[in-house]
Scaffold this motif. Structure first.
Motif, PDB file in Angstrom:
ATOM      1  N   GLN A 183       0.830  -1.206   0.000  1.00 25.45           N
ATOM      2  CA  GLN A 183       0.000   0.000   0.000  1.00 25.45           C
ATOM      3  C   GLN A 183       0.873   1.268   0.000  1.00 25.45           C
ATOM      4  O   GLN A 183       0.652   2.197  -0.774  1.00 25.45           O
ATOM      5  CB  GLN A 183      -0.931  -0.017   1.232  1.00 25.45           C
ATOM      6  N   ALA A 184       1.891   1.284   0.858  1.00 29.64           N
ATOM      7  CA  ALA A 184       2.775   2.452   0.970  1.00 29.64           C
ATOM      8  C   ALA A 184       3.543   2.677  -0.332  1.00 29.64           C
ATOM      9  O   ALA A 184       3.744   3.821  -0.759  1.00 29.64           O
ATOM     10  CB  ALA A 184       3.744   2.272   2.138  1.00 29.64           C
ATOM     11  N   VAL A 185       3.978   1.580  -0.961  1.00 26.92           N
ATOM     12  CA  VAL A 185       4.709   1.692  -2.232  1.00 26.92           C
ATOM     13  C   VAL A 185       3.795   2.266  -3.307  1.00 26.92           C
ATOM     14  O   VAL A 185       4.184   3.184  -4.038  1.00 26.92           O
ATOM     15  CB  VAL A 185       5.273   0.308  -2.655  1.00 26.92           C
ATOM     16  N   MET A 186       2.577   1.746  -3.401  1.00 31.80           N
ATOM     17  CA  MET A 186       1.653   2.224  -4.442  1.00 31.80           C
ATOM     18  C   MET A 186       1.356   3.714  -4.246  1.00 31.80           C
ATOM     19  O   MET A 186       1.244   4.466  -5.215  1.00 31.80           O
ATOM     20  CB  MET A 186       0.354   1.401  -4.445  1.00 31.80           C
ATOM     21  N   GLU A 187       1.269   4.139  -2.973  1.00 33.07           N
ATOM     22  CA  GLU A 187       1.004   5.554  -2.692  1.00 33.07           C
ATOM     23  C   GLU A 187       2.216   6.436  -3.006  1.00 33.07           C
ATOM     24  O   GLU A 187       2.061   7.625  -3.274  1.00 33.07           O
ATOM     25  CB  GLU A 187       0.565   5.734  -1.227  1.00 33.07           C
ATOM     26  N   ALA A 188       3.423   5.843  -2.950  1.00 29.54           N
ATOM     27  CA  ALA A 188       4.651   6.617  -3.211  1.00 29.54           C
ATOM     28  C   ALA A 188       4.920   6.775  -4.712  1.00 29.54           C
ATOM     29  O   ALA A 188       5.706   7.626  -5.112  1.00 29.54           O
ATOM     30  CB  ALA A 188       5.846   5.961  -2.533  1.00 29.54           C
ATOM     31  N   LEU A 189       4.308   5.910  -5.530  1.00 28.89           N
ATOM     32  CA  LEU A 189       4.469   6.010  -6.989  1.00 28.89           C
ATOM     33  C   LEU A 189       3.692   7.219  -7.516  1.00 28.89           C
ATOM     34  O   LEU A 189       2.760   7.661  -6.853  1.00 28.89           O
ATOM     35  CB  LEU A 189       3.954   4.726  -7.661  1.00 28.89           C
ATOM     36  N   PRO A 190       4.023   7.780  -8.672  1.00 22.17           N
ATOM     37  CA  PRO A 190       5.082   7.366  -9.590  1.00 22.17           C
ATOM     38  C   PRO A 190       6.486   7.767  -9.123  1.00 22.17           C
ATOM     39  O   PRO A 190       6.641   8.652  -8.293  1.00 22.17           O
ATOM     40  CB  PRO A 190       4.714   8.085 -10.894  1.00 22.17           C
ATOM     41  N   ALA A 191       7.474   7.056  -9.679  1.00 24.67           N
ATOM     42  CA  ALA A 191       8.877   7.335  -9.369  1.00 24.67           C
ATOM     43  C   ALA A 191       9.724   6.955 -10.569  1.00 24.67           C
ATOM     44  O   ALA A 191       9.223   6.314 -11.501  1.00 24.67           O
ATOM     45  CB  ALA A 191       9.306   6.544  -8.145  1.00 24.67           C
ATOM     46  N   ASP A 192      10.987   7.351 -10.538  1.00 23.44           N
ATOM     47  CA  ASP A 192      11.899   7.024 -11.639  1.00 23.44           C
ATOM     48  C   ASP A 192      12.581   5.679 -11.426  1.00 23.44           C
ATOM     49  O   ASP A 192      12.854   4.952 -12.372  1.00 23.44           O
ATOM     50  CB  ASP A 192      12.972   8.120 -11.758  1.00 23.44           C
ATOM     51  N   VAL A 193      12.893   5.386 -10.151  1.00 23.13           N
ATOM     52  CA  VAL A 193      13.622   4.157  -9.832  1.00 23.13           C
ATOM     53  C   VAL A 193      12.947   3.475  -8.647  1.00 23.13           C
ATOM     54  O   VAL A 193      12.536   4.149  -7.687  1.00 23.13           O
ATOM     55  CB  VAL A 193      15.104   4.463  -9.468  1.00 23.13           C
ATOM     56  N   TYR A 194      12.812   2.153  -8.719  1.00 24.82           N
ATOM     57  CA  TYR A 194      12.303   1.363  -7.591  1.00 24.82           C
ATOM     58  C   TYR A 194      13.355   0.331  -7.219  1.00 24.82           C
ATOM     59  O   TYR A 194      13.841  -0.409  -8.079  1.00 24.82           O
ATOM     60  CB  TYR A 194      10.991   0.652  -7.978  1.00 24.82           C
ATOM     61  N   ILE A 195      13.698   0.308  -5.943  1.00 27.84           N
ATOM     62  CA  ILE A 195      14.701  -0.651  -5.457  1.00 27.84           C
ATOM     63  C   ILE A 195      14.066  -1.472  -4.340  1.00 27.84           C
ATOM     64  O   ILE A 195      13.820  -0.975  -3.236  1.00 27.84           O
ATOM     65  CB  ILE A 195      15.969   0.078  -4.947  1.00 27.84           C
ATOM     66  N   ALA A 239       3.538   3.593 -13.650  1.00 30.53           N
ATOM     67  CA  ALA A 239       4.403   3.870 -12.504  1.00 30.53           C
ATOM     68  C   ALA A 239       5.524   4.857 -12.850  1.00 30.53           C
ATOM     69  O   ALA A 239       6.167   5.391 -11.951  1.00 30.53           O
ATOM     70  CB  ALA A 239       5.000   2.567 -11.968  1.00 30.53           C
ATOM     71  N   GLY A 240       5.745   5.076 -14.144  1.00 37.46           N
ATOM     72  CA  GLY A 240       6.756   6.028 -14.586  1.00 37.46           C
ATOM     73  C   GLY A 240       8.190   5.535 -14.435  1.00 37.46           C
ATOM     74  O   GLY A 240       9.143   6.286 -14.621  1.00 37.46           O
ATOM     75  N   LEU A 241       8.362   4.267 -14.097  1.00 38.50           N
ATOM     76  CA  LEU A 241       9.687   3.762 -13.726  1.00 38.50           C
ATOM     77  C   LEU A 241      10.616   3.573 -14.915  1.00 38.50           C
ATOM     78  O   LEU A 241      10.234   3.002 -15.932  1.00 38.50           O
ATOM     79  CB  LEU A 241       9.545   2.443 -12.956  1.00 38.50           C
ATOM     80  N   LYS A 242      11.829   4.068 -14.742  1.00 34.71           N
ATOM     81  CA  LYS A 242      12.854   3.891 -15.763  1.00 34.71           C
ATOM     82  C   LYS A 242      13.761   2.721 -15.412  1.00 34.71           C
ATOM     83  O   LYS A 242      14.417   2.150 -16.273  1.00 34.71           O
ATOM     84  CB  LYS A 242      13.680   5.178 -15.890  1.00 34.71           C
ATOM     85  N   LEU A 243      13.811   2.372 -14.112  1.00 36.15           N
ATOM     86  CA  LEU A 243      14.653   1.245 -13.692  1.00 36.15           C
ATOM     87  C   LEU A 243      14.053   0.587 -12.450  1.00 36.15           C
ATOM     88  O   LEU A 243      13.754   1.260 -11.463  1.00 36.15           O
ATOM     89  CB  LEU A 243      16.071   1.739 -13.377  1.00 36.15           C
TER      90      LEU A 243
END
Ligand code: CTP
Ligand code: CA
Length: 225
Positions: free
Chosen positions: A83-95, A142-146
């Motif tokens: 839930q916290a991750v989904m709320e933090a998106l969008p982002a450029d990088v997810y680790i 999610a907008g993620l590039k990596l």
């Protein structure tokens, strides 16, 4: 040798890092957890912030100081972490450095479960948790590039890591061999190898803080590739 992460390597990028274990509650006094200190994920979040990223750290239950310049969200269970991750998106990088529990009790008992007679057994039914990393990697919005995953493995470390890279549709996976003295889990040191489509890099074993800088440098490199 890879360059140490310096100021500016991830300048202006939004980076989400998950860290630590998750705890899956069974009743008010018991939970299922896993062995993860959170140190590697916290070190990566700190390194990303030093490299100029806007860092969001979604942390499972660990007692570690929040790295400077990092926005921290504390969670307990896998469902809360998702839930916290989904709320933090969008982002450029997810680790995804968290050791997310794979299973959670089918139901939470609001009353403490009492033991029964000697010689009797207790069966707890577990259900699968959501795979946060796979879900994030497959989200088009999610907008993620990596997208970066971690894997702690025994036996055929490279084989399992490459399987996860493909199955979870990751750009990069960082694998470490567990059960080796002086690395992993509670240790300050680690030994790890990163794999991507068409390449790999073995990081010289050392402190997690230095490995985190090496990883951030590799992430910056892969984003340019
Ligand atoms: N992961 C996740 N959500 C889960 C399980 C794992 O986001 N429910 C992420 C971890 O954060 C890690 C990566 O997936 O970055 C690999 O975790 P790992 O436990 O090695 O992979 P699993 O797919 O759970 O496979 P297994 O435990 O069976 O080896
Ligand atoms: Ca797992």
């Amino acid at each position: 040798a890879p360059a140490a992460a310096g100021p500016g390597l991830l300048q202006g990028l939004r980076v989400i890092v998950t860290a630590g274990p998750t705890y899956e509650d069974l009743d008010p006094v018991r939970y299922l957890g896993n062995r993860s200190s959170g140190k590697m994920g916290f070190a990566v979040a700190a390194s990303a912030a030093r490299a100029g990223a806007e860092g969001v750290l979604v942390a499972g239950p660990v007692q570690l100081p929040t790295p400077p310049g990092v926005q921290r969200v504390d969670v307990r269970s896998a469902v809360q972490m998702r839930q916290a991750v989904m709320e933090a998106l969008p982002a450029d990088v997810y680790i995804g450095a968290a050791a997310v529990a794979d299973y959670t009790p089918r139901s939470f008992s609001p009353s403490k479960i009492k033991k029964t007679g000697a010689g009797q057994t207790l069966t707890v039914e577990l259900v699968r948790t959501p795979d946060i990393l796979s879900e994030v990697a497959s989200r088009e919005d999610a907008g993620l590039k990596l997208v970066v995953g971690f894997a702690a493995e025994t036996d055929d470390v490279a084989g399992y890591a490459r399987q996860k890279l493909a199955a979870k549709r990751l750009d990069l996976i960082v694998a470490n061999r567990v059960g080796v003295p002086g690395s992993g889990f509670e240790s300050d040191d680690n030994a790890m190898t990163a794999y991507w489509n068409g390449g790999e890099r073995e990081f010289p074993p050392g402190p997690k803080v230095r490995l985190a800088d090496d990883l951030v440098a590799l992430i910056a490199e892969r984003m340019r590739a």
